[in-house]
Design a protein around this motif. Structure first.
Motif, short mmCIF file in Angstrom:
data_model
loop_
_atom_site.label_atom_id
_atom_site.label_comp_id
_atom_site.label_asym_id
_atom_site.label_seq_id
_atom_site.Cartn_x
_atom_site.Cartn_y
_atom_site.Cartn_z
N ARG A 1 3.67 -2.25 -8.60
CA ARG A 1 2.83 -1.35 -8.76
C ARG A 1 2.01 -1.24 -10.14
O ARG A 1 2.58 -0.27 -10.93
N GLY A 2 1.05 -2.09 -10.56
CA GLY A 2 0.74 -2.20 -11.92
C GLY A 2 -0.94 -2.87 -11.89
O GLY A 2 -1.25 -3.22 -10.58
N ASP B 1 -5.11 6.72 0.01
CA ASP B 1 -4.29 5.37 0.05
C ASP B 1 -4.39 4.58 -1.19
O ASP B 1 -5.57 4.53 -1.71
N VAL B 2 -3.50 3.94 -1.31
CA VAL B 2 -3.67 3.15 -2.72
C VAL B 2 -3.16 1.59 -2.30
O VAL B 2 -2.08 1.70 -1.74
N PHE B 3 -4.11 0.68 -2.69
CA PHE B 3 -3.78 -0.64 -2.25
C PHE B 3 -3.58 -1.24 -3.53
O PHE B 3 -4.26 -1.41 -4.24
N TRP B 4 -2.28 -2.19 -3.50
CA TRP B 4 -2.06 -2.97 -4.56
C TRP B 4 -1.94 -4.38 -4.37
O TRP B 4 -2.06 -4.89 -3.16
N PRO B 5 -2.40 -5.07 -5.43
CA PRO B 5 -2.60 -6.67 -5.45
C PRO B 5 -1.11 -7.18 -4.94
O PRO B 5 -1.30 -8.46 -4.46
N GLY B 6 -0.18 -6.70 -5.33
CA GLY B 6 1.14 -7.10 -4.80
C GLY B 6 2.36 -6.36 -4.96
O GLY B 6 1.95 -4.97 -4.74
N ALA C 1 0.95 -1.36 0.06
CA ALA C 1 -0.08 0.00 0.10
C ALA C 1 0.90 1.36 -0.05
O ALA C 1 2.05 1.18 0.62
N ASP C 2 0.34 2.20 -0.93
CA ASP C 2 0.81 3.57 -0.61
C ASP C 2 -0.01 4.52 -0.06
O ASP C 2 -1.20 4.55 -0.21
#
Length: 273
Positions: free
Chosen positions: A67-68, A59-64, A44-45
């Motif tokens: 970051r894409g 907040d940005v939650f990423w699947p892994g 997460a960012d």
């Protein structure tokens, strides 16, 4: 603002807390589940600033770790006057399980800002998220966030220097799209809407946008909330759905479930867009 003359029936229809006496436990559960999810999710960012306002961060939650991939935006509710992203992090879980990143902004609240200013803040958040991801975003939102989701779809993104499909589609859960009935309710106390402003801020009165809107509403939410979603989907030729057994506060819960029909529908909409 002028004094509000309450319409008792409309005021009751839009008083979600009175209609769901158990709402304090549900809201406390949101905060608890969101905090637990935040602690457990390493990719997460957090606290990315998209504007200068005191609450203009996401907040940005990423699947892994990478970051894409596709990106969805979740916009919280609170009748434009309450809550922030910290109570909703767990709602990213459903889409994350399918490889979709989720950005969650907060925004400044009424009456500290006007509703027009608040809408522009959320537009800035969507533009920031799309630029950071390098691709269009799919908007989702609950309650007032459903209204803001529709406002993003109705935005002329080219006029803001972005691709026409910067927001490629949307899913509004328990959204508000015709604001005129709110004028005669307590919801209007921090908003100060009159008839011209309510009309100008009503997505249901705006031309059908490029992106497609899915509007879903809890079965138990009452006549006005059911009407709101039916009106926007008729006007925009979108998709209308009812969530069985759900009230206003339980309606967004399927977003946290990777196997829910709502998450499957959003994924299908994203693929179609």
């Amino acid at each position: 603002m002028t004094d509000i003359i309450l319409d008792p029936w409309l005021d009751a229809e839009y008083d979600n807390r009175a209609k769901v006496p158990g709402h304090p436990a549900i809201i406390a559960g949101w905060a608890r589940d969101a905090a637990a999810f935040l602690d457990a999710h390493p990719h997460a960012d957090l606290g990315l600033r998209y504007g200068a306002g005191p609450r203009q961060a996401m907040d940005v939650f990423w699947p892994g770790a990478a970051r894409g991939g596709p990106l969805a935006l979740f916009i919280h509710g609170g009748y434009w006057a309450a809550l922030d992203r910290s109570s909703f992090s767990h709602l990213a879980r459903g889409l994350l399980a399918h490889g979709v990143a989720v950005a969650m902004p907060s925004y400044d609240l009424c009456p500290g800002v006007s509703l027009e200013e608040l809408v522009d803040e959320v537009r800035d958040a969507a533009a920031f998220a799309a630029a950071r991801a390098g691709r269009p975003v799919h908007a989702t939102g609950h309650s007032a966030g459903g209204h803001l989701t529709a406002m993003l779809l109705a935005t002329d993104w080219r006029a803001r220097g972005l691709a026409a499909d910067a927001v490629s589609g949307g899913c509004a859960v328990s959204g508000l799209f015709d604001l005129e009935p709110l004028i005669a309710t307590k919801v209007n106390l921090p908003l100060g809407l009159d008839a011209p402003r309510a009309a100008a801020l009503s997505p249901a009165l705006m031309p059908k946008p490029r992106g497609r809107l899915r509007a879903v509403v809890g079965e138990l939410e009452g006549a006005e909330y059911l009407r709101q979603s039916a009106v926007i989907t008729a006007a925009w030729r979108g998709t209308f759905g009812v969530l069985p057994g759900a009230d206003h506060f339980t309606a967004p819960a399927p977003l946290a479930d990777p196997d829910s029909a709502l998450v499957a529908a959003i994924l299908a909409d994203m693929r179609a867009a």
